[in-house]
Motif scaffolding. Structure first.
Motif, PDB file in Angstrom:
ATOM      1  N   GLN A  38       0.850  -1.187   0.000  1.00  0.00           N
ATOM      2  CA  GLN A  38       0.000   0.000   0.000  1.00  0.00           C
ATOM      3  C   GLN A  38       0.881   1.231   0.000  1.00  0.00           C
ATOM      4  O   GLN A  38       1.695   1.433   0.914  1.00  0.00           O
ATOM      5  CB  GLN A  38      -0.935   0.015   1.203  1.00  0.00           C
ATOM      6  N   ALA A  39       0.723   2.037  -1.022  1.00  0.00           N
ATOM      7  CA  ALA A  39       1.429   3.308  -1.124  1.00  0.00           C
ATOM      8  C   ALA A  39       0.549   4.403  -0.542  1.00  0.00           C
ATOM      9  O   ALA A  39      -0.675   4.270  -0.500  1.00  0.00           O
ATOM     10  CB  ALA A  39       1.759   3.596  -2.585  1.00  0.00           C
ATOM     11  N   PRO A  40       1.151   5.500  -0.099  1.00  0.00           N
ATOM     12  CA  PRO A  40       0.367   6.604   0.464  1.00  0.00           C
ATOM     13  C   PRO A  40      -0.703   7.088  -0.500  1.00  0.00           C
ATOM     14  O   PRO A  40      -0.419   7.331  -1.686  1.00  0.00           O
ATOM     15  CB  PRO A  40       1.420   7.681   0.718  1.00  0.00           C
ATOM     16  N   GLY A  41      -1.916   7.189   0.009  1.00  0.00           N
ATOM     17  CA  GLY A  41      -3.008   7.686  -0.809  1.00  0.00           C
ATOM     18  C   GLY A  41      -3.590   6.686  -1.785  1.00  0.00           C
ATOM     19  O   GLY A  41      -4.468   7.036  -2.590  1.00  0.00           O
ATOM     20  N   LYS A  42      -3.093   5.457  -1.728  1.00  0.00           N
ATOM     21  CA  LYS A  42      -3.585   4.437  -2.656  1.00  0.00           C
ATOM     22  C   LYS A  42      -4.150   3.247  -1.884  1.00  0.00           C
ATOM     23  O   LYS A  42      -3.863   3.060  -0.710  1.00  0.00           O
ATOM     24  CB  LYS A  42      -2.462   3.969  -3.573  1.00  0.00           C
TER      25      LYS A  42
END
Length: 123
Positions: A38-42
């Motif tokens: 999980q990437a930031p904002g995703k």
């Protein structure tokens, strides 16, 4: 069941990392294990999965660069990541679930057990 990831870190684009997930407890005789990120904002996305029988699956974006494997003797799941790209930057999570029945696709099941994650940063 407890899952503990390790091996994350910072690496330059084109580099490699190997993530490990130490498993304690009994998942089940038949199970799926996987790596998610999980990437930031995703939203969290599936990276790779492997079944107790050894069947693997990969997200299209990592095919040919990432390899999932497990060492049953060491109760450890691995993710070998090569040719890393900045877009691979994310928190990587190890996950597992047991299942019964036939025709189960590890890329489609809902996972039950999760680790705390290990950060991978590619610059």
């Amino acid at each position: 069941v407890q899952l503990v990831e390790s091996g994350g870190g910072s690496v330059q684009a084109g580099g490699s990392l190997r993530l490990s997930c130490a498993v304690s407890g009994y998942i089940g005789n038949r199970y799926c294990m996987g790596w998610f990120r999980q990437a930031p904002g995703k939203e969290r996305e599936r990276v790779a999965t492997v079944s107790s029988g050894g069947t693997t699956s990969y997200a299209d974006s990592v095919k040919g660069r990432f390899t999932i494997s497990k060492d049953n003797a060491k109760n450890t799941l691995y993710l070998e990541m090569n040719s890393l790209k900045p877009e691979n930057t994310a928190m990587y999570y190890c996950s597992a679930v047991s299942f019964s029945g036939v025709g189960i696709l590890c890329r489609s099941v809902t996972y039950k057990y999760w680790g705390q994650g290990t950060q991978v940063t590619v610059s």
